[in-house]
Design an enzyme around this catalytic site. Structure first.
Site, PDB file in Angstrom:
ATOM      1  N   VAL A 133      63.992  64.197  19.382  1.00 33.17           N
ATOM      2  CA  VAL A 133      63.511  62.845  19.677  1.00 33.17           C
ATOM      3  C   VAL A 133      62.921  62.826  21.074  1.00 33.17           C
ATOM      4  CG1 VAL A 133      64.073  60.393  19.836  1.00 33.17           C
ATOM      5  CG2 VAL A 133      65.451  61.873  18.380  1.00 33.17           C
ATOM      6  N   GLY A 188      42.429  64.782  18.796  1.00 33.39           N
ATOM      7  CA  GLY A 188      43.609  65.577  18.480  1.00 33.39           C
ATOM      8  C   GLY A 188      44.925  64.850  18.672  1.00 33.39           C
ATOM      9  N   LYS A 206      63.225  59.268  13.915  1.00 35.83           N
ATOM     10  CA  LYS A 206      63.755  59.270  15.283  1.00 35.83           C
ATOM     11  C   LYS A 206      64.714  58.105  15.492  1.00 35.83           C
ATOM     12  CE  LYS A 206      59.669  61.677  16.989  1.00 35.83           C
ATOM     13  NZ  LYS A 206      58.271  61.479  17.433  1.00 35.83           N
TER      14      LYS A 206
END
Lengths: 429, 429
Positions: A133, A188, A206
């Site tokens: 995370v 990207g 998460k």
């Protein structure tokens, strides 16, 4: 034990190769901190033929990850393959073989965390997952150690860099979701199939890990209520800005004593809130504890080097423990806790609607609100021809009540449509 | 050992009494994390007669701190008295007696840290001091553990809540330093004698601790270059805002390989920088590492409860180690490192000056700059009657060069005066 700790790495993508470089380049710092040198003994790769330009002899590489786990020359296993299988099987085998494991695998920890933790506990070895995370941001360790004596009430995180990059772009440039996504893809910051990010699946995994650690509760990704950002319009963002808010995709875990609630959805955050200043692909986690008050941890939530930095922090910890012949902190009981359904969760809400601009309309709308205990905190009106756009921000209301009120309002004759409905976070507590 | 860990607390002010309450109220959480219950066995107070309303029997209190340290019923000592003596002597005695120590004493760690660390090392027991910097913010543990394999290049912190509160007030209200200080004093955010805060002494002690831990270097408070905020005017702040900056008091520690530099001074921070959004009495520490990139840790830097939360995190750690019969991480060698004098440090600078508004003035000024390799990044001019105010922001320049240029400019005939000179941070790197 030999006077060094030998590391086997499963996977040699961005994170794995960054880790190999860090262990090589920072050998002096690492030895000073760990008390022993770390040495990369084996690395499992997909394609043995690929030229990797890493400071390792070619005999270290293998295309058989099981061989790394079983290698008697490997003391600690690092898993940076990602995905469920074969990562799960390899980690279980390593733990059962008495080898500590460091993993960056958010998907696996969020779905099979309990099995991994129980296996590690049974085998008496460490499993560490700081990198799963928030990339390089220290989060698991502060939650488990620094706040060990505190009672954590709520954690709110911007834990997905792609969506934060898109929302920052929409905010700065006034662009549409589609344009901002395309730009993120070009640079990207988003995958060609952006579903896992923009629909909130990545953030939900998460959120499950954060809730598990913060509350010592057994939470898996499928327990998390989830909404993505694909419905957010340039208009919502402009409107948020007019009202002094910024739109963010938040992962929120709350402890209500009897129940916990874990959810991922876009939210309006007041512009002075520390989370509002988290821009571009950065991540941040805002923690509220009884004693510590408000805490925020901010940094790069992804990327080879930041993630490898977090893996390396865990690796140094595991190496120290191994040399001292001890196991680090256990994850604890992870008791099952009842999950509060989203319908019962209270938030403030922002609602936007288009109505006929004539007397009595506001009265009819606020009547529907009042009937369902939805109380208005502020209202703005803007004329658009013969019509008007009304923007409401409510006081805290139950999700179910708000939805009922929005449905009822949309049935009123002078209401043309109810547009976006967004939760407002960080204002009324 | 008994199946509980007994704590002796030296000092029972805001932090000590908050700690007693936390240990009582969060007993379940603490036992789950530490593996054993914590019990407050003795508390040393100044005035035994004072009514404290704490969940402890009166026999726990004593006015003799040495009795707490020597008490065979005390396993771990917490020092929250502050100041150098008797805190130093008591901590040394506890460590020599084989008792781990948790301290929140920034002044002591910043000046006598080495003696404390060496004593703990020799005695084979822990000394932990997370609460000495940044109150409840986890900082020492992330620096020592999470970033254990990284190379930290720079740490910049807003580590004094009083000065940040004053500067936030000046920014929001346009008030003078004197008015903002008076308001902070009225609300209890500043002491009646504010010297330690506004002159930067408090921040300098914290900067020394941060540099020691981040770079493994032996740095004491007197190594830190220091300027306070008493010279900051409402005009500086307005001018900063015009240029897109916010004024903050920063503690900055930098590693230049051959040398380190540690300094405290006001600085202009670009408004999009994460440190710019740290308002009121909050603290934050911005860390730059080779691998992790940029990281910020934000929270309440002072106050009884947040500080007690940090003490308790350390206490849980020390208790776990004690039960397992081990010592936690050592502080490391703390090698002496050469300190780069402020004259050799490079920054961007903001300079403001009043000049006669006539041809050739700018040429003369930039000539003096150029002669000393100070290069101008931007210039603004505002007419004020027959005069003009010029505002320059430079590219990075050596402090000595900039000072030389400012002195030379102030000697020029058409220059009436050179006003504020402030460093600009977080822009050109």
């Amino acid at each position: 034990m030999d006077e060094r700790v030998r590391v086997g790495i499963l996977g040699c993508g961005h994170v794995g190769s960054a880790l190999v470089r860090l262990i090589h380049d920072h050998a002096d710092v690492i030895e000073a901190r760990a008390g022993v040198p770390l040495e990369v003994a084996r690395v499992a790769v997909n394609d043995l033929a690929k030229d990797r330009d890493l400071p390792l002899p070619s005999r270290c590489f293998t295309d058989d990850p099981a061989a790394v786990v079983d290698d008697p020359d490997v003391d600690i296993v690092v898993e940076v393959i990602g995905g469920i299988e074969p990562a799960r099987r390899l980690i279980i085998d390593a733990l059962m073989g008495g080898k500590p494991v460091v993993t960056a695998n958010k998907e696996l920890v969020a779905t099979h965390g309990r099995e991994l933790f129980e296996t590690a506990e049974g085998a008496g070895v460490d499993i560490l997952f700081e990198a799963s995370v928030g990339g390089g941001i220290p989060l698991i360790r502060p939650l488990r150690e620094s706040l060990a004596g505190d009672r954590i009430r709520r954690v709110m995180g911007i834990v997905n860099g792609t969506t934060n990059y898109i929302l920052t772009g929409m905010t700065d440039l006034g662009s549409s979701f589609a344009d901002a996504l395309a730009e993120a893809q070009r640079l990207g910051f988003a995958e060609s199939d952006p579903t896992a990010d923009v629909e909130g699946f990545d953030a939900a995994a998460k959120a499950a890990i954060i809730a598990s650690i913060a509350f010592g509760a057994r939470v898996v990704a499928s327990d998390v209520y989830r909404e993505g950002i694909t419905g957010i319009t340039a208009d919502d963002i402009a409107s948020a800005r007019d009202l002094g808010y910024v739109v963010k995709l938040l992962a929120i875990a709350e402890d209500y004593d009897s129940e916990i609630a874990v959810r991922v959805h876009p939210a309006m955050v007041p512009e002075h809130h520390p989370l509002a200043s988290v821009r571009d692909a950065f991540n941040a986690v805002f923690i509220e504890g009884d004693a510590v008050g408000e805490l925020m941890l901010y940094g790069r939530g992804a990327g080879g080097m930041p993630t490898a930095s977090a893996v390396l922090g865990d690796l140094v910890d595991a190496a120290k423990n191994l040399v001292e012949g001890r196991k680090g902190a256990t994850i604890g009981a992870m008791a099952p806790r009842p999950i509060r359904p989203i319908e019962q969760v209270e938030s403030q809400f922002y609602l936007q609607m288009e109505v006929a601009d004539r007397p009595g309309v506001l009265h009819a709308i606020t009547g529907e609100f009042g009937d369902r205990e939805v109380s208005v905190r502020s209202m703005r009106q803007r004329g658009i021809g013969d019509d008007a756009r009304l923007i409401f921000v409510t006081h805290k209301a139950r999700e179910a009540d708000l939805r009922g009120a929005a449905d009822a309002v949309s049935e009123l004759e002078p209401v043309h449509r109810v547009g976006s409905v967004l939760r407002v976070i960080g204002e009324e507590e």
